[in-house]
Each structure stands twice: as C-alpha cells, then as structure tokens.
Design a protein around this motif. Sequence first.
Motif, PDB file in Angstrom:
ATOM      1  N   UNK A 158       0.808  -1.223  -0.065  1.00 12.42           N
ATOM      2  CA  UNK A 158       0.062   0.069  -0.083  1.00 12.42           C
ATOM      3  C   UNK A 158       0.622   1.277   0.010  1.00 12.42           C
ATOM      4  N   UNK A 159       0.183   2.525  -0.461  1.00  9.83           N
ATOM      5  CA  UNK A 159       1.047   3.676  -0.480  1.00  9.83           C
ATOM      6  C   UNK A 159       0.982   4.168   0.983  1.00  9.83           C
ATOM      7  N   UNK A 166       2.759  -0.824  -4.921  1.00 11.79           N
ATOM      8  CA  UNK A 166       1.382   0.092  -4.473  1.00 11.79           C
ATOM      9  C   UNK A 166       0.766   0.486  -5.673  1.00 11.79           C
ATOM     10  N   UNK A 167       1.711   1.215  -6.587  1.00 13.02           N
ATOM     11  CA  UNK A 167       1.100   1.562  -7.717  1.00 13.02           C
ATOM     12  C   UNK A 167       0.103   0.651  -8.462  1.00 13.02           C
ATOM     13  N   UNK A 168       0.722  -0.279  -8.696  1.00  5.31           N
ATOM     14  CA  UNK A 168       0.023  -1.155  -9.635  1.00  5.31           C
ATOM     15  C   UNK A 168      -1.352  -2.021  -8.929  1.00  5.31           C
ATOM     16  N   UNK A 215      -7.019  -1.932  -8.392  1.00  3.87           N
ATOM     17  CA  UNK A 215      -8.241  -1.514  -7.767  1.00  3.87           C
ATOM     18  C   UNK A 215      -9.255  -0.361  -8.527  1.00  3.87           C
ATOM     19  N   UNK A 216      -8.611   0.324  -9.205  1.00  4.51           N
ATOM     20  CA  UNK A 216      -9.115   1.503  -9.952  1.00  4.51           C
ATOM     21  C   UNK A 216      -9.890   0.707 -11.330  1.00  4.51           C
ATOM     22  N   UNK A 217      -9.234  -0.344 -11.954  1.00  7.35           N
ATOM     23  CA  UNK A 217      -9.913  -1.103 -12.926  1.00  7.35           C
ATOM     24  C   UNK A 217     -11.171  -2.038 -12.557  1.00  7.35           C
ATOM     25  N   UNK A 218     -10.994  -2.539 -11.459  1.00 13.93           N
ATOM     26  CA  UNK A 218     -12.242  -3.054 -10.598  1.00 13.93           C
ATOM     27  C   UNK A 218     -13.297  -2.515 -10.417  1.00 13.93           C
ATOM     28  N   UNK A 219     -13.108  -1.107 -10.136  1.00 13.15           N
ATOM     29  CA  UNK A 219     -14.279  -0.194  -9.893  1.00 13.15           C
ATOM     30  C   UNK A 219     -14.737   0.215 -11.083  1.00 13.15           C
TER      31      UNK A 219
END
Length: 662
Positions: free
Chosen positions: A218-219, A341-343, A348-352
Amino acid sequence: MERIHVSVRARPLSPEDAKNSPWRISGNSIFLPNQTSCKFEFDRVFEEKCKTAEVYLARTKDLVAAAVRGFNGTVFAYGQTSSGKTHTMRGSASEPGVIPLAVYDLFKTIHEEVDREFLLRMSYMEIYNEEINDLLAPEHRKLQIHESIERGIFVAGLREEIVASTEQVLGLMEFGESHRHIGETNMNVYSSRSHTIFRMIIESREKNEDADSDNTCDAVRVSVLNLVDLAGSERAAKTGAEGVRLKEGSHINKSLMTLGTVIKKLSEGVESQGGHVPYRDSKLTRILQPALGGNANTAIICNITLAQTHADETKSSLQFASRALHVTNCVHVNEILTDAALLKRQKKEIEELRAKLLDSHSEHLEEEILSLRNALLKAELERERMALELEEEKKAQGERERRLQEQAKKIENLSSMVLCSNKNENHDIYKKEKRRETWCPGKLSRETTYELNSKDEEKSLVKPGRVECFSGPLLPFEELDEAGAVESCKEEEHNKNDLQEDFIFPNPLALLHVTSRRKLPTRKKSLPIVENSELEEIQAEYEDLLIKFETERIMSEIQLDYLRSRLVEADLSQEEKFKESFAENKTCKAHGCASDKLSESEAILVIKQLQEKITVLEMEKSSSQQNLDCVIELATEQTISAKEKYDEVPSFNVLCFELYLP
C-alpha cells in the motif's frame, strides 16, 4: 497555494501600564491613534483576556487535522522576550498550551480514522548558540543538517521515539524541557535561551482486511507537524545581560534577524523571480525552510506587549507579522508510492470501473456506444464520398486544361497565317488606288464685329484687316516639334492675357474646311513597306498638327487687326475730345460768358493738362505698337524655325506625299 495565517496575541498588562499604553485594538487591527501609518491588519487579534484555547482553535486545530491527512504543518510563536511565547506554546497545568492541545487532538483524530493504520514518532531538539542539541538524548550535541530526495531536510543523528499515547508524548516532552537552556534576566525569571522544535512524524496507510495479502504494497503517507517555541529578541540594556547571557542574546537576535530577512524576501516574491533567499544563514531558517514558502501549512502566533516602555519592540514585531501575511506556500499530500503499491492502486481502479460497467447503467452505455459507432460509420462514408468527388473534380480540371492548350495552339497558328497574309498585301499596296482626305486652310470670308462698352454706350463695327507676315509653305507633320509648339502657344497665351484685360477676342472656330480630291496617277517608285495601321496614325497626327498651326496663325492675325483698330479709335477719340474742349474755350472767350469767366492763368492750366493727356496717349500708343511688333516678330520667328526644320528633313516629306499619290 496557501497563505501563512498570522494572528496576534497581546500579553495582559498591569493596571498602571494599561493606562499609559499607546496601542489600541479594534477588531482584527491594532494601531497607534496619533499615527495613521502605524495601523496593522491581521487574520486574528487576541486581546489580553483571551485564553490559549481560543488561540489554538483559530488555526492550529485545522493544521493538526490536515497533518493526519498527509499535509505538513508548522506553528511557531514569535515576539520579544517576556511577551508570553512559552506560555502560549507550553501553557500550564491549569491552562494547557498549543503543544499539549495539538497532541490531544492528534490522537483523538487518529482513533476516529478506522480505515487507516498510523505510526507516530516524536523528536524534540533545541538550537542553542547556533548549535543543534537533542533534548531526548542529551548526549547528542552539535548535530548536522542534511537534505535528501526521500526525506527532504532533516537533522542527522536526531533521536525519534515511537509513541502510542498522549501521556507518553507529554512525558517525553517534560524530559526534554528539563534539559533546555533557561536563564534569568532583568525582564524574565525563566527566560528561554534557545529555540525549541517539537516534531511529530505521522505515517499512515490504508487498512487491508485480507490477512493473506501483503500490506507493504500500500501507499504510505508521511507528514510532519512542527510546533516551534522561539526565543525572544532582547536588548542588552533592558535585560542587563552580561557574559554568557550576552552571548546567548546575540545568537538569538542573529537567528531572528535572519528569519525576518527570509520573510521579507519571500513577501517581495524574490524566490519566484529566481533571486536568492538566505535560508542557510541560520540553522533555524534552514530547518524551517519547508514551512517558509515550501510544502507546509504554516501559522504564526505573534506575541506582543502593549506597554509604553516596549513600544519600539512591539512595532518591530508587528511589521514582521504583517510581512509574513504576503508569504504563500504550495501544499500537497506527502505520499510514498512504490511500484507494487502503484500496480495495486491501478488494479483497484480497474475493478471499480468494471463494476460500474456491470451496473444498471450498462445498457444505456451500450446504446451510447452503438450510436457512437453509427456516427463513426456515417463519417467514414461521407469521407469516402468526398474523396470520390474530389477525384472526379481533378479529372475534369485536367480535361479543361487540355482543351485550353489545344485552343491556344489553334489561335497561335491562325495568328501566324494572318501575319503572312498582311505581309503579302503590303507588297502590292502601291498598285491600289488610294483616296485621301486632307485638311487645308480656306479663305476668310467672314467679318467679325466687336462690341465696345463706353460711358456713352456707343456701338461701332470694326472690320479687321489682314496683317502682312511671313507665311511659308505647309510643313510636314514629322518636323513639327510638339514641345516647341506648346511653349510658343503658352507665350502667345500670356501675351493675349495682357492684351485682353478690357475686351474679349472673337472665337476663330469653324475657319477651316475639308477638301476631298482624287490624285492623279504618277510614276511608281520603290518605297519601303509600311503597315496600313501606321500610315493611318501618321496621317491623323499630320492633320491634327495642320489644324493647330492654322488656328494659331489665324488667331494671331485677328489679334493684330483688332489691336490696330483700337489704336486708331483711341487716337480719334483723343483728337475729338481735344477739339471739343478747345472749341468750347474759344466760344466762351468770344461771347464773354459771365458764368465761365476764365482768366489767362486758368486757360494756360487747361492747355497744360490737355498736353499731358496727349503725351500719355502717345505713350500708350507707342507701347501698344511695341506689343504688336513683338507679337508679329514672334510669329515670324516661329514660321522661320518651322521652315528650317522642314528644309532639314525633306526626304520624309517627299516620301509621305508619294505614298498617297495613286
């Protein structure tokens, strides 16, 4: 961009000092009533009776909340010695200061954040005589300042304690205060002899409920909260400092002066213009560099005293605070983001986004995509149609150009044929009978009358006479110089204007007539080939010149005749007047008229006047005769010059006349 928040807190005064105080507070401004230039406006102005909690709520509370979200924050107290800076920052058991209140709020906010995990670290240092000492590890002295891309500006070797509660933080702060340099002066029993920086480093990341996943991906947000208690500026004369205290005061004043210089240059925009800001002149400004025009939310609490004896120090502190109002910082979240963390964040954004596509609005999105595809297809078809039309237009343009080239070739061939035929006709031009019209002068059979206006309104008719002047043969048109003719016409026009002041000449138009005749055939001679168009132009030019020459000659003759007639009439009128006056005088003397009794002296006077008039008339006659002679001489000279030109070029004249002979 965030501006530095500046608030002013006034220390309570004794009743005697309150009566003599020259300063006045009105709202958020403080001023001197007798000086209009000494008026200062701030974000907040706290009077003597305000509590420290009010000062904390003005701005520091928001900075603490922003630090939990990942923004850097800095709060420091500034002012002269004994103005209440340490009381504002540390407080007391009954009234906690800004630092304890910030620690309470920090842990309270962290406990409310259920979606993130936090790690808190604490450090406490002092700057004493321009040397950095670690208050949590007293053995660590004379620490050095370093700078790196990952950590920014930091103090190497500074101890950082991991803390988990408010009590632990306050206990460590009490331990550090016990090692701080404090001294006694004439103005303060417990005077701070060093600048202290209380620092909280806040690290956080999102919680991951999946126990099998790697939390290190995580970031991580890392923010720094600095709470600074500055030592007060002082004058040796007022504090009575000597020896060690005097040395401490000089170092304190030097660092505060550098801080004021940095604030002044930042307020003037020197750094944005590429100028130099002296952060490195003091260790205090070097450590606080991110908070001054950098990446931090900054608040300044300016402590002052309104007593009459400290008016100059108060004014200097207010000027520093007013300049700090114009300093701005560029604040952003401090986040350390690794590749893993970037990947993970992108996944996560793709899943959303995928979940949104599978939502109830997916049908509407599919319809919109279909309509966009149809529009794209129509645009492609339209583009192809326009391309075909453009190709056809290019072909038609090429065909038109080809036809134009063929027509141009035909026209060129026809022109060459016409030119050859014209040359053949010019060889046989002398075989044909030509008919020619010429302009020639006719006889003047018209008599012109002139009206003369006199006092008695008498009218007389005068017949003009012919003036004998040189009139040679007609000159060829090629030898008549147009420039000379124009100049002669201008001179004659000027003479005519002098003579025509009292009368108007008659119009000599229509004095010529046209004759047409057939010429007899003569012997043919070898002549040069001349184009028909050129012969016509030469003929027209010759005829125009003949008309101009005859018109000017006739005009000059008419003017001469008219001038002579006027001279004769003037002589006759003067003689008649003289005779009448002489007869009247003689008659009067013979009959002895009583009414006109003239003496001998009067008769002599009359005779003298008549003689003078006769003399004037004779002079006018002679001048008129001279003008007439000049006009005749000018016309003669022009005729002679034209004849000379004619004699010089006889071949062209003969050639032109022979061309027109049949």
